[in-house]
Design an enzyme around this catalytic site. Structure first.
Site, PDB file in Angstrom:
ATOM      1  N   GLY A  69       5.582 -16.044  -5.462  1.00 51.84           N
ATOM      2  CA  GLY A  69       4.577 -16.178  -5.832  1.00 51.84           C
ATOM      3  C   GLY A  69       3.211 -16.659  -5.828  1.00 51.84           C
ATOM      4  N   THR A  70       3.558 -16.046  -3.835  1.00 55.40           N
ATOM      5  CA  THR A  70       1.830 -16.311  -3.610  1.00 55.40           C
ATOM      6  C   THR A  70       1.647 -14.878  -4.375  1.00 55.40           C
ATOM      7  OG1 THR A  70       2.515 -16.735  -1.220  1.00 55.40           O
ATOM      8  CG2 THR A  70       1.306 -15.180  -1.555  1.00 55.40           C
ATOM      9  N   ASN A 148       2.505 -29.751  -4.587  1.00 55.38           N
ATOM     10  CA  ASN A 148       4.214 -29.178  -3.878  1.00 55.38           C
ATOM     11  C   ASN A 148       4.470 -30.614  -2.688  1.00 55.38           C
ATOM     12  OD1 ASN A 148       1.845 -28.845  -1.833  1.00 55.38           O
ATOM     13  ND2 ASN A 148       2.477 -26.576  -1.894  1.00 55.38           N
ATOM     14  N   GLN A 178       6.267 -25.271  -8.451  1.00 53.06           N
ATOM     15  CA  GLN A 178       7.036 -26.084  -7.986  1.00 53.06           C
ATOM     16  C   GLN A 178       7.527 -26.919  -9.485  1.00 53.06           C
ATOM     17  OE1 GLN A 178       7.950 -27.584  -5.576  1.00 53.06           O
ATOM     18  NE2 GLN A 178       6.890 -25.940  -3.366  1.00 53.06           N
ATOM     19  N   SER A 198       8.442 -18.606  -9.071  1.00 55.16           N
ATOM     20  CA  SER A 198       8.720 -18.028  -7.216  1.00 55.16           C
ATOM     21  C   SER A 198      10.175 -18.139  -7.734  1.00 55.16           C
ATOM     22  CB  SER A 198       8.416 -18.220  -6.351  1.00 55.16           C
ATOM     23  OG  SER A 198       9.059 -17.737  -5.357  1.00 55.16           O
ATOM     24  N   HIS A 200      12.680 -17.956  -5.418  1.00 59.83           N
ATOM     25  CA  HIS A 200      13.449 -18.757  -4.187  1.00 59.83           C
ATOM     26  C   HIS A 200      13.678 -19.790  -4.193  1.00 59.83           C
ATOM     27  CE1 HIS A 200      10.118 -20.475  -0.845  1.00 59.83           C
ATOM     28  NE2 HIS A 200       9.447 -18.878  -1.710  1.00 59.83           N
ATOM     29  N   THR A 236       9.249  -0.329  -6.648  1.00 60.80           N
ATOM     30  CA  THR A 236      10.388   0.190  -7.188  1.00 60.80           C
ATOM     31  C   THR A 236      11.040  -0.842  -7.441  1.00 60.80           C
ATOM     32  OG1 THR A 236      11.097   1.998  -5.993  1.00 60.80           O
ATOM     33  CG2 THR A 236      13.090   0.469  -7.608  1.00 60.80           C
ATOM     34  N   CYS A 323       4.289 -23.910   4.139  1.00 60.40           N
ATOM     35  CA  CYS A 323       3.012 -23.245   4.330  1.00 60.40           C
ATOM     36  C   CYS A 323       1.722 -23.586   5.000  1.00 60.40           C
ATOM     37  CB  CYS A 323       2.700 -22.168   2.910  1.00 60.40           C
ATOM     38  SG  CYS A 323       3.155 -21.275   1.795  1.00 60.40           S
TER      39      CYS A 323
END
Length: 379
Positions: A69-70, A148, A178, A198, A200, A236, A323
């Site tokens: 996501g970052t 978040n 989120q 994202s 995860h 890749t 974070c």
């Protein structure tokens, strides 16, 4: 173990683990390779792209796979701004560090950053303030979908409408990390041009994310190399993480309504029980809020102290964005909601997932563990 930190990361589900195990054995070739096994990998990649596009009502060409996501946030903001030598960016103060640090970097490059006001009663950005901050030099507006730290959900359609009415050609980006998997999202209906997700955060593997584009935009790539992802993200593709993300997200979308009710019922029961045993408990509750995130204060205990005490009971929570947790600065998001320094220092965040929740019958016991550690701290 009681894991209440799903806004930080999520545990891969059994279905995803089994899917990944099978994929690792059968599909491992480079999607850019031209031989049969490589073509098979490429077809799986494109199948994943098509499925993800359908979930968000965009065209497959609007899906750009990346590592997180970052990275998606960075590609959206820098990808737009680096086409220009001047201009301004309009952002909310609720943004994740991926947006805050990116805009701070661009500010050093000479771009102007305009931060929106937020209503302390709704947690949503002030639309009148947004209107006043837009002009012909606004290049992009970025407002996250779900906060978040509090679970506050922004009205993206209303924000889009204000941008459309203004005399500007600004693009609209939203960090949807989120929100992904928790609420129904139709980018065409919302009017969001660029949307970040994202892997995860949706019970899948780390190492994948995507920038979703409502139409194809001329962005400046962050990474140059093999011209993958339509030239916007060379390198890749992490096929294993990408396909696992789509597998997990598809499963979440299927049971979204049921999961939301499960989480809502647990959150409400837990908050009611916790307030009984610890009457000083204060919850940040808003009308436009998903139930998956519960932000609390239990005065006079500091959040970080309670976090580590609960850890001894096998209860895992956080004091906000993972974070941001190792930074001593006050949360800009909680500050924007007009919380005092004491309230911010005392804040804890519980973030729930239906896939890892204990039975609701365990709520009284969990609340008693909170009280036990509270009593130890304050004794």
């Amino acid at each position: 173990m009681l894991y209440f930190d799903n806004a930080s990361t999520t545990k891969p589900t059994k279905e995803v683990i089994e899917f990944v195990y099978q994929q690792m054995q059968d599909i491992f070739a480079n999607p850019s390779s031209t031989y049969k096994l490589g073509v098979k990998s490429y077809l799986l990649l494109e199948e994943a792209r098509t499925k993800l596009a359908a979930l968000y009502n965009i065209k497959p060409r609007g899906v750009i796979f990346c590592s997180s996501g970052t990275e998606s946030d960075n590609l959206a903001i820098k990808g737009v701004m680096q086409k220009y030598t001047s201009g301004n960016i309009v952002v909310s103060p609720l943004e994740h560090a991926a947006i805050q640090e990116t805009t701070a970097f661009l500010q050093k490059q000479g771009f102007e950053i305009r931060v929106l006001s937020v209503s302390p009663t709704t947690g949503q950005v002030d639309l009148a303030d947004l209107r006043s901050k837009l002009d012909k030099n606004t290049r992009i507006v970025s407002v996250l979908h779900v906060h978040n730290e509090t679970g506050i959900c922004q009205d993206l359609k209303a924000i889009h409408d204000v941008i459309q009415e203004a005399d500007t050609h600004a693009l609209f980006h939203s960090d949807g990390v989120q929100a992904c998997g928790k609420i129904k999202i139709n980018l065409e209906e919302l009017g969001v041009d660029l949307y970040s997700i994202s892997s995860h955060k949706v019970h899948s593997l780390r190492g994948a994310g995507a920038l979703l584009m409502r139409q194809k935009f001329d962005l400046v790539p962050l990474i140059h190399g093999g011209n993958q992802e339509y030239g916007l993200r060379s390198g890749t593709e992490n096929l294993l993480a990408i396909t696992a993300m789509i597998k997990s997200l598809s499963l979440l979308v299927e049971k979204q309504q049921e999961d939301t009710k499960t989480v809502q019922d647990f959150r409400d029961a837990f908050l009611e029980e916790l307030t009984k045993v610890l009457p000083t408990t204060k919850a940040l509750l808003f009308e436009n809020q998903i139930p998956h995130v519960l932000s609390l204060n239990i005065p006079p205990v500091r959040g970080e102290v309670l976090l580590h005490h609960l850890e001894t009971e096998g209860i895992y929570i956080s004091t906000g964005s993972a974070c941001h947790a190792k930074c001593s600065d006050l949360s800009t998001g909680l500050t924007a909601l007009h919380l005092t320094t004491e309230e911010i220092r005392g804040n804890i965040r519980l973030s729930f997932s239906a896939d890892t929740l204990p039975p609701i019958t365990e709520v009284p016991h969990i609340a008693s563990l909170f009280k036990k550690q509270y009593d130890i701290i304050t004794s």
